[in-house]
Design a protein around this motif. Structure first.
Motif, mmCIF file in Angstrom:
data_model
loop_
_atom_site.group_PDB
_atom_site.id
_atom_site.type_symbol
_atom_site.label_atom_id
_atom_site.label_comp_id
_atom_site.label_asym_id
_atom_site.label_seq_id
_atom_site.Cartn_x
_atom_site.Cartn_y
_atom_site.Cartn_z
ATOM 1 N N ASP A 43 36.030 17.784 -30.865
ATOM 2 C CA ASP A 43 35.188 18.646 -31.681
ATOM 3 C C ASP A 43 35.610 18.772 -33.124
ATOM 4 O O ASP A 43 35.044 18.735 -34.099
ATOM 5 C CB ASP A 43 34.880 20.001 -30.710
ATOM 6 N N LEU A 44 36.812 19.120 -33.053
ATOM 7 C CA LEU A 44 37.396 19.453 -34.340
ATOM 8 C C LEU A 44 37.462 18.221 -35.101
ATOM 9 O O LEU A 44 37.465 18.262 -36.359
ATOM 10 C CB LEU A 44 38.895 20.269 -34.218
ATOM 11 N N VAL A 45 37.996 16.988 -34.768
ATOM 12 C CA VAL A 45 37.906 15.927 -35.380
ATOM 13 C C VAL A 45 36.430 15.601 -36.004
ATOM 14 O O VAL A 45 36.305 15.165 -37.126
ATOM 15 C CB VAL A 45 38.480 14.659 -34.534
ATOM 16 N N ALA A 46 35.446 15.681 -35.369
ATOM 17 C CA ALA A 46 34.179 15.469 -35.588
ATOM 18 C C ALA A 46 33.891 16.453 -36.818
ATOM 19 O O ALA A 46 33.332 16.093 -38.001
ATOM 20 C CB ALA A 46 33.009 15.827 -34.379
ATOM 21 N N ALA A 47 34.298 17.596 -36.766
ATOM 22 C CA ALA A 47 34.093 18.648 -37.682
ATOM 23 C C ALA A 47 34.689 18.320 -38.953
ATOM 24 O O ALA A 47 34.354 18.905 -40.141
ATOM 25 C CB ALA A 47 34.499 20.229 -37.196
ATOM 26 N N GLU A 48 35.773 17.682 -39.113
ATOM 27 C CA GLU A 48 36.456 17.182 -40.016
ATOM 28 C C GLU A 48 35.775 15.792 -40.827
ATOM 29 O O GLU A 48 35.830 15.312 -42.037
ATOM 30 C CB GLU A 48 37.942 16.663 -39.850
ATOM 31 N N GLY A 49 34.532 15.517 -40.130
ATOM 32 C CA GLY A 49 33.605 14.396 -40.503
ATOM 33 C C GLY A 49 34.292 12.884 -40.445
ATOM 34 O O GLY A 49 34.095 11.905 -40.850
#
Length: 369
Positions: A43-49
């Protein structure tokens, strides 16, 4: 319907709690009222774009809750059923038909595009479409749409609020040991990294009655918990100059299996020196492409000389309809206490939960809408 969701407005921003519109379930879809959802590194990797999903987006892919409505043709579940939601898969490709849905040919499109398979969006706000369907759910919200294919019933006795992480991080760690590498009784294992995935691997290795289970992890709290969950040795990498030598001090011939969850280049480069002859290296932690490859000096030669197998692992090679009930049954028997990994937060405190996870103050944060 109007739902409450934690929305990532732009990459690398804080989550914002908003009211947005969610579609009613279409054919094959189910509406789940979310009781709890884990925060995963993905989720956090996705939140970084770093994935293809666009912003604004609702992330979250370790959800569990109660079926509130079903679309046409749904027969697997009915309103009122308690379910955990896992990754989406097509059900028709050769991998799915061979009961290997984690390697579904449509995995990226179904889990990372932010849209349904037909290209439509299921979420919107006053400004237009909001990306959703993250890993077939987008469960950082009060409600989520999933496919009947990627929900699994939760039996009585398994706490629904904390069951969501079974659908990703926990099945990944446990599945790495019990399915992907299929570690044998009496063999040895080194786990690199003691987050939720690594500690789930420790629990699974204990169930497999492996003779030596080593965790390499800088957090004293996590090392202690690993010992409680079945580890036979723990190593603090901050106190040794050579991790491989530290593992070899406990296992002179090396480890039969090494499982990396860290994705740290320096750690991964040490693996050939940790493995026993014909050892297996399973990895879920993936460093930046520019940071490591299979060509550091001597690595390929060491792989060949040792007869090593390198094994990339997705979702623990889980067949969710088979493996998740197995893990839940083990939990009910007191043999797989995944609840010891979990700290709960209100959904409204998602940014604090993310911060606590970054600081190592919790292992697996679970949000309660």
């Amino acid at each position: 319907m109007r739902v409450t969701a934690a929305v990532m407005p732009r990459p690398n921003q804080s989550f914002e709690i908003r009211e947005i519109e969610l579609d009613a379930p279409r054919a094959g879809e189910v509406l789940v009222r979310i009781y709890g959802v884990g925060i995963c590194h993905t989720d956090l990797v996705a939140a970084e774009g770093r994935y293809s999903i666009t912003m604004p987006a609702v992330l979250g892919h370790e959800g569990a809750g109660v079926i509130e409505d079903v679309g046409p043709g749904v027969t697997k579940v009915k309103p009122g059923d308690q379910v955990v939601i896992t990754f989406a898969f097509c059900g028709d490709c050769p991998m799915c038909c061979s009961r290997q849905p984690a390697y579904c040919r449509s995995m990226p499109a179904l889990n990372l595009s932010g849209k349904r398979a037909d290209g439509s969006s299921s979420l919107r706000d006053d400004q237009g479409d909001v990306a959703g369907r993250f890993f077939g759910q987008s469960s950082f919200a009060s409600h989520a749409l999933a496919l009947e294919r990627n929900v699994v019933k939760v039996p009585e006795g398994v706490p629904l609020e904390i069951a969501g992480p079974l659908g990703c991080g926990i099945q990944t760690g446990a599945g790495a040991i019990m399915r992907s590498m299929d570690c044998a009784n009496g063999t040895s294992l080194a786990v690199l990294g003691g987050g939720a995935v690594g500690l789930s691997a420790i629990m699974a290795a204990s169930l497999r009655e492996m003779r030596a289970i080593i965790l390499v992890e800088p957090s004293a709290r996590r090392r202690q918990l690993a010992l409680e969950l079945g580890a036979t040795h723990v190593i603090d990498p901050a106190t040794v100059t050579d991790v491989a030598a530290a593992v070899r001090s406990a296992l002179s011939a090396g480890a039969d299996y090494v499982f990396d969850t860290s994705g740290l280049p320096g750690v991964i480069n040490a693996v050939p020196k940790i493995l026993a002859p014909r050892g297996v290296f399973g990895f879920v932690g993936v460093p930046p492409a520019s940071a490591i490859d299979l060509g550091p000096p001597g690595t390929l030669r060491e792989m060949m000389r040792g007869g090593f197998t390198y094994r990339g692992i997705i979702e623990g090679d889980s067949d969710p309809d088979v493996f998740l009930p197995e893990l839940m049954t083990l939990y009910l028997k007191g043999q797989f206490p995944f609840d010891k990994l979990i700290t709960t937060y209100p959904l409204s405190d998602i940014n604090r939960a993310v911060s606590d996870q970054h600081q190592g103050l919790c292992i697996k944060p679970v949000l309660l809408p």
